[in-house]
Design a protein around this motif. Structure first.
Motif, PDB file in Angstrom:
ATOM      1  N   THR A   1     -73.305  31.829 -12.133  1.00 12.64           N
ATOM      2  CA  THR A   1     -73.998  33.093 -11.877  1.00 12.64           C
ATOM      3  C   THR A   1     -73.385  34.157 -12.785  1.00 12.64           C
ATOM      4  OG1 THR A   1     -72.426  33.811 -10.190  1.00 12.64           O
ATOM      5  CG2 THR A   1     -74.327  32.483  -9.442  1.00 12.64           C
TER       6      THR A   1
ATOM      7  N   LYS B   1     -71.901  36.871 -11.854  1.00 12.98           N
ATOM      8  CA  LYS B   1     -70.602  37.237 -11.281  1.00 12.98           C
ATOM      9  C   LYS B   1     -69.552  36.177 -11.610  1.00 12.98           C
ATOM     10  CE  LYS B   1     -68.388  38.903  -7.097  1.00 12.98           C
ATOM     11  NZ  LYS B   1     -68.552  39.290  -5.705  1.00 12.98           N
ATOM     12  N   GLN B   2     -69.903  34.900 -11.477  1.00 11.07           N
ATOM     13  CA  GLN B   2     -68.965  33.831 -11.822  1.00 11.07           C
ATOM     14  C   GLN B   2     -68.573  33.912 -13.291  1.00 11.07           C
ATOM     15  OE1 GLN B   2     -71.422  30.541 -10.615  1.00 11.07           O
ATOM     16  NE2 GLN B   2     -70.264  30.216  -8.715  1.00 11.07           N
TER      17      GLN B   2
ATOM     18  N   LEU C   1     -66.181  36.808 -13.912  1.00  9.56           N
ATOM     19  CA  LEU C   1     -64.857  36.544 -13.359  1.00  9.56           C
ATOM     20  C   LEU C   1     -64.192  35.326 -13.991  1.00  9.56           C
ATOM     21  CD1 LEU C   1     -65.567  37.285  -9.588  1.00  9.56           C
ATOM     22  CD2 LEU C   1     -64.275  38.697 -11.215  1.00  9.56           C
TER      23      LEU C   1
ATOM     24  N   ARG D   1     -72.921  47.068  -9.057  1.00  5.81           N
ATOM     25  CA  ARG D   1     -72.775  45.925  -8.159  1.00  5.81           C
ATOM     26  C   ARG D   1     -71.484  45.141  -8.362  1.00  5.81           C
ATOM     27  NH1 ARG D   1     -77.809  42.469  -9.235  1.00  5.81           N
ATOM     28  NH2 ARG D   1     -77.475  43.255 -11.306  1.00  5.81           N
ATOM     29  N   TRP D   2     -70.721  45.492  -9.367  1.00  9.79           N
ATOM     30  CA  TRP D   2     -69.528  44.709  -9.699  1.00  9.79           C
ATOM     31  C   TRP D   2     -68.468  45.653 -10.231  1.00  9.79           C
ATOM     32  CZ3 TRP D   2     -67.119  43.461 -14.471  1.00  9.79           C
ATOM     33  CH2 TRP D   2     -66.211  42.395 -14.408  1.00  9.79           C
TER      34      TRP D   2
END
Length: 176
Positions: A161, A163-164, A167, A119-120
């Motif tokens: 999150t 993802k956050q 990143l 997913r990433w």
């Protein structure tokens, strides 16, 4: 006489079972883990505020020992409720789990990690634009990726999150 013999054998078997049961439920002494390390001297030598060790067995804490203070500028002693940054604590656990997965042939530590991501994707950088780093490179910090400033979060904080976090982005605060 024969009945007495059987009664004696039955009693010995029952005592044997009871002894084994007690041995299985008694706590082992893990103090040798910290006693032999001279933790106080190590903390002083390396100018570290504190040390905490917890041993788990069958998903239960069976030994816990804390030495030192919570930070260099604090006199508050470490205790069983002291919170530590998970970014630092999870590194050896993650490495161990990756080696277990490699041993079970579920991953290959020499293959690019991108092969396993669903997913990433790793952000492209001058270090990763021509090659995808391997698991081993991530585990020994030679993958060419970096993310600083991991934050500790406390009750009531806005948590980023996944993802956050990956990143290095701050969490988005929703207005109500």
């Amino acid at each position: 006489m024969k009945n007495t013999f059987y009664l004696l054998v039955a009693a010995l078997i029952m005592l044997s079972c009871q002894t084994r049961d007690n041995a299985a439920t008694s706590k082992r002494d893990y103090s040798f883990l910290t006693d032999s390390l001279y933790i106080d001297k190590q903390l002083e030598k390396y100018k570290l505020p504190g040390f905490s060790l917890v041993v788990f067995e069958n998903y239960k804490i069976v030994y816990s020992n804390q030495v030192g203070v919570k930070s260099m500028d604090s006199k508050a002693k470490l205790d069983v409720n002291t919170a530590f940054s998970t970014a630092s604590i999870t590194k050896p656990i993650t490495a161990l789990l990756c080696h277990i997965l490699d041993e079970k042939r579920l991953i290959n530590l020499d293959e690019p990690i991108d092969k396993y991501l669903k997913r990433w994707r790793l952000p492209k950088s001058k270090f990763t634009e021509n090659n995808s780093p391997t698991w081993k490179q991530f585990l020994n910090h030679t993958a060419g990726t970096s993310q600083g400033e991991f934050e500790d979060h406390y009750e009531g904080d806005v948590i980023p999150t996944i993802k956050q976090s990956l990143l290095g982005q701050p969490p988005k605060i929703c207005s109500t």
